[in-house]
Every structure is written in C-alpha cells, then in structure tokens.
Design a protein around this motif. Structure first.
Motif, PDB file in Angstrom:
ATOM      1  N   THR A   1     -57.809 -20.282  40.330  1.00  0.00           N
ATOM      2  CA  THR A   1     -57.627 -19.089  39.515  1.00  0.00           C
ATOM      3  C   THR A   1     -57.374 -19.467  38.063  1.00  0.00           C
ATOM      4  N   TRP A   2     -58.011 -18.742  37.149  1.00  0.00           N
ATOM      5  CA  TRP A   2     -57.831 -18.998  35.719  1.00  0.00           C
ATOM      6  C   TRP A   2     -57.704 -17.665  35.018  1.00  0.00           C
ATOM      7  N   PRO A   3     -56.922 -17.456  34.014  1.00  0.00           N
ATOM      8  CA  PRO A   3     -55.937 -18.396  33.487  1.00  0.00           C
ATOM      9  C   PRO A   3     -54.562 -18.141  34.099  1.00  0.00           C
ATOM     10  N   VAL A   4     -53.951 -19.147  34.593  1.00  0.00           N
ATOM     11  CA  VAL A   4     -52.570 -19.118  35.078  1.00  0.00           C
ATOM     12  C   VAL A   4     -51.961 -20.482  34.816  1.00  0.00           C
ATOM     13  N   ASP A   5     -50.627 -20.550  34.798  1.00  0.00           N
ATOM     14  CA  ASP A   5     -49.954 -21.844  34.715  1.00  0.00           C
ATOM     15  C   ASP A   5     -49.906 -22.365  36.148  1.00  0.00           C
ATOM     16  N   ARG A   6     -50.875 -23.156  36.501  1.00  0.00           N
ATOM     17  CA  ARG A   6     -51.041 -23.608  37.883  1.00  0.00           C
ATOM     18  C   ARG A   6     -49.876 -24.452  38.384  1.00  0.00           C
ATOM     19  N   PHE A   7     -49.156 -25.100  37.486  1.00  0.00           N
ATOM     20  CA  PHE A   7     -48.068 -25.991  37.890  1.00  0.00           C
ATOM     21  C   PHE A   7     -46.692 -25.331  37.851  1.00  0.00           C
ATOM     22  N   ALA A   8     -46.583 -24.086  37.402  1.00  0.00           N
ATOM     23  CA  ALA A   8     -45.292 -23.402  37.279  1.00  0.00           C
ATOM     24  C   ALA A   8     -44.575 -23.347  38.628  1.00  0.00           C
ATOM     25  N   GLY A   9     -43.391 -23.934  38.696  1.00  0.00           N
ATOM     26  CA  GLY A   9     -42.574 -23.909  39.904  1.00  0.00           C
ATOM     27  C   GLY A   9     -43.105 -24.726  41.059  1.00  0.00           C
ATOM     28  N   LEU A  10     -44.077 -25.579  40.813  1.00  0.00           N
ATOM     29  CA  LEU A  10     -44.724 -26.340  41.878  1.00  0.00           C
ATOM     30  C   LEU A  10     -44.145 -27.752  41.979  1.00  0.00           C
ATOM     31  N   ALA A  11     -43.858 -28.188  43.188  1.00  0.00           N
ATOM     32  CA  ALA A  11     -43.354 -29.545  43.416  1.00  0.00           C
ATOM     33  C   ALA A  11     -44.517 -30.535  43.409  1.00  0.00           C
ATOM     34  N   TRP A  12     -44.374 -31.595  42.611  1.00  0.00           N
ATOM     35  CA  TRP A  12     -45.359 -32.670  42.588  1.00  0.00           C
ATOM     36  C   TRP A  12     -44.687 -33.925  42.070  1.00  0.00           C
ATOM     37  N   GLN A  13     -45.343 -35.046  42.270  1.00  0.00           N
ATOM     38  CA  GLN A  13     -44.839 -36.304  41.720  1.00  0.00           C
ATOM     39  C   GLN A  13     -45.973 -37.003  40.995  1.00  0.00           C
ATOM     40  N   ALA A  14     -45.606 -37.870  40.077  1.00  0.00           N
ATOM     41  CA  ALA A  14     -46.601 -38.593  39.287  1.00  0.00           C
ATOM     42  C   ALA A  14     -47.175 -39.746  40.098  1.00  0.00           C
ATOM     43  N   GLY A  15     -48.500 -39.784  40.181  1.00  0.00           N
ATOM     44  CA  GLY A  15     -49.200 -40.897  40.794  1.00  0.00           C
ATOM     45  C   GLY A  15     -49.675 -41.850  39.711  1.00  0.00           C
TER      46      GLY A  15
ATOM     47  N   VAL B   1     -64.879 -43.310  44.605  1.00  0.00           N
ATOM     48  CA  VAL B   1     -65.076 -41.926  45.029  1.00  0.00           C
ATOM     49  C   VAL B   1     -65.641 -41.138  43.855  1.00  0.00           C
ATOM     50  N   LEU B   2     -66.178 -39.962  44.142  1.00  0.00           N
ATOM     51  CA  LEU B   2     -66.677 -39.108  43.067  1.00  0.00           C
ATOM     52  C   LEU B   2     -66.280 -37.667  43.304  1.00  0.00           C
ATOM     53  N   TRP B   3     -66.287 -36.917  42.223  1.00  0.00           N
ATOM     54  CA  TRP B   3     -66.123 -35.472  42.266  1.00  0.00           C
ATOM     55  C   TRP B   3     -66.858 -34.904  41.063  1.00  0.00           C
ATOM     56  N   CYS B   4     -67.178 -33.622  41.094  1.00  0.00           N
ATOM     57  CA  CYS B   4     -67.987 -33.004  40.039  1.00  0.00           C
ATOM     58  C   CYS B   4     -67.254 -31.840  39.394  1.00  0.00           C
ATOM     59  N   LEU B   5     -67.514 -31.659  38.083  1.00  0.00           N
ATOM     60  CA  LEU B   5     -66.894 -30.584  37.319  1.00  0.00           C
ATOM     61  C   LEU B   5     -67.951 -29.894  36.468  1.00  0.00           C
ATOM     62  N   ASP B   6     -67.946 -28.574  36.498  1.00  0.00           N
ATOM     63  CA  ASP B   6     -68.873 -27.761  35.703  1.00  0.00           C
ATOM     64  C   ASP B   6     -68.716 -28.096  34.216  1.00  0.00           C
ATOM     65  N   ASN B   7     -69.819 -28.268  33.530  1.00  0.00           N
ATOM     66  CA  ASN B   7     -69.779 -28.605  32.108  1.00  0.00           C
ATOM     67  C   ASN B   7     -69.161 -27.505  31.259  1.00  0.00           C
ATOM     68  N   GLY B   8     -69.058 -26.295  31.775  1.00  0.00           N
ATOM     69  CA  GLY B   8     -68.433 -25.201  31.048  1.00  0.00           C
ATOM     70  C   GLY B   8     -66.928 -25.114  31.259  1.00  0.00           C
ATOM     71  N   SER B   9     -66.366 -26.023  32.033  1.00  0.00           N
ATOM     72  CA  SER B   9     -64.937 -25.984  32.324  1.00  0.00           C
ATOM     73  C   SER B   9     -64.114 -26.244  31.069  1.00  0.00           C
ATOM     74  N   HIS B  10     -63.057 -25.459  30.899  1.00  0.00           N
ATOM     75  CA  HIS B  10     -62.156 -25.634  29.764  1.00  0.00           C
ATOM     76  C   HIS B  10     -61.427 -26.981  29.807  1.00  0.00           C
TER      77      HIS B  10
END
Length: 164
Positions: free
Chosen positions: A90-104, A52-61
C-alpha cells in the motif's frame, strides 16, 4: 487460445496463473530510513556463488534508493503474514510505523515470523524492460521450516493444499 503479448491485461492474467511466494524486500535509504515493498518476483539464481534476484518497477518511487543501498533483505512471508504483505503493498503509508524489525546486513530490516530471510549484498541492477532486476549475493539466511508460506495466485492470496 494463443494471444500476442500486446494485450497487457490478458498477459498479466496469464502470468498470474503461476503461483508464487510473497516477500517483502527492504533496505536502508541514503538518509538512513528503512524502505520496503511487497514483491512476488523473487528467485534463486545460483548456489555457487549464492545469488538471488528480485524485480522492481522502473516507476517505483523507491527505485533509486534500492539502487544506492549496499544491502537489501528479502523476507519470505509466512501464511499468517498477509496483513504485513498488504501493508507493504500500500502506498502512501509509513510502512514501518509501530512495526517490530531488526537490522540485518547493511542495516536492511528483517522481520520476525517469516518462513525464510535472506540478507544480501547488492551486486548489480540490470535493465529488464519496464523493471529493474536486482541481483544480490547472499551473506546470511535463515528459515523456519515449521511455517507455511504465504502464496499469491491469480490475483489473490493462497495457501498450500493440505497433504492429509
């Protein structure tokens, strides 16, 4: 009416006429912290091997962190996950703060409630104009066929029309 691609706003508007799904791509950065962002530039490349592929802007932090990550996860968002999409756009925010996720695979965060998830090994990063194209080998995937996808069209969120 045809236009030359020199008018970037007009080109962007025309490209926006192609409806896409919405995904959040995630990884673990070199410091062991989760990173992620909303994308609509996701596509299948090959079934054998599964790529699979996905693209990211070269200016991304986060470009260098994604380049260095061994794995990334592509979380295909469901219709009821618009708020999650906006959070990761949205930037800048702590995108993962209080968010449920698991490690893949490779620790890349995967989210509950998605239409589909792909855990991929980071195979290559290829220059593509003002973006980098990431190609990944699918190691694990899952889907929930009962969930409708979140779509993006003409600069706004959308949903599939009912077949009724």
């Amino acid at each position: 009416m045809s236009q030359a691609p020199t008018d970037s706003r007009a080109l962007r508007n025309a490209l926006g006429r192609f409806a896409t799904g919405v995904a959040i791509v995630t990884a673990i950065d070199p410091d062991g912290q989760p990173i992620g962002l909303t994308v609509n530039s996701f596509s299948a490349v090959s079934l054998d091997p599964a790529l699979v592929l996905w693209c990211l802007d070269n200016g991304s932090h986060s470009l260098e962190a994604f380049r260095r990550a061994s794995h990334h996860a592509i979380n295909i968002l469901a219709l009821d996950q618009e708020e999650l999409s906006t959070r990761f756009a949205t930037w800048p925010v702590d995108r993962f703060a209080g968010l449920a996720w698991q490690a893949g695979a490779g620790g890349a965060p995967v989210f509950p409630g998605c239409c589909a998830r792909f855990e991929v090994a980071n195979e290559s990063a290829v220059a593509g104009g003002d973006h980098t194209i990431f190609i990944g080998r699918v190691e694990n995937f899952s889907e929930d066929a009962s969930k409708a996808p979140l779509l993006f069209h003409a600069g706004r969120y959308a949903k599939l029309a009912s077949a009724d």
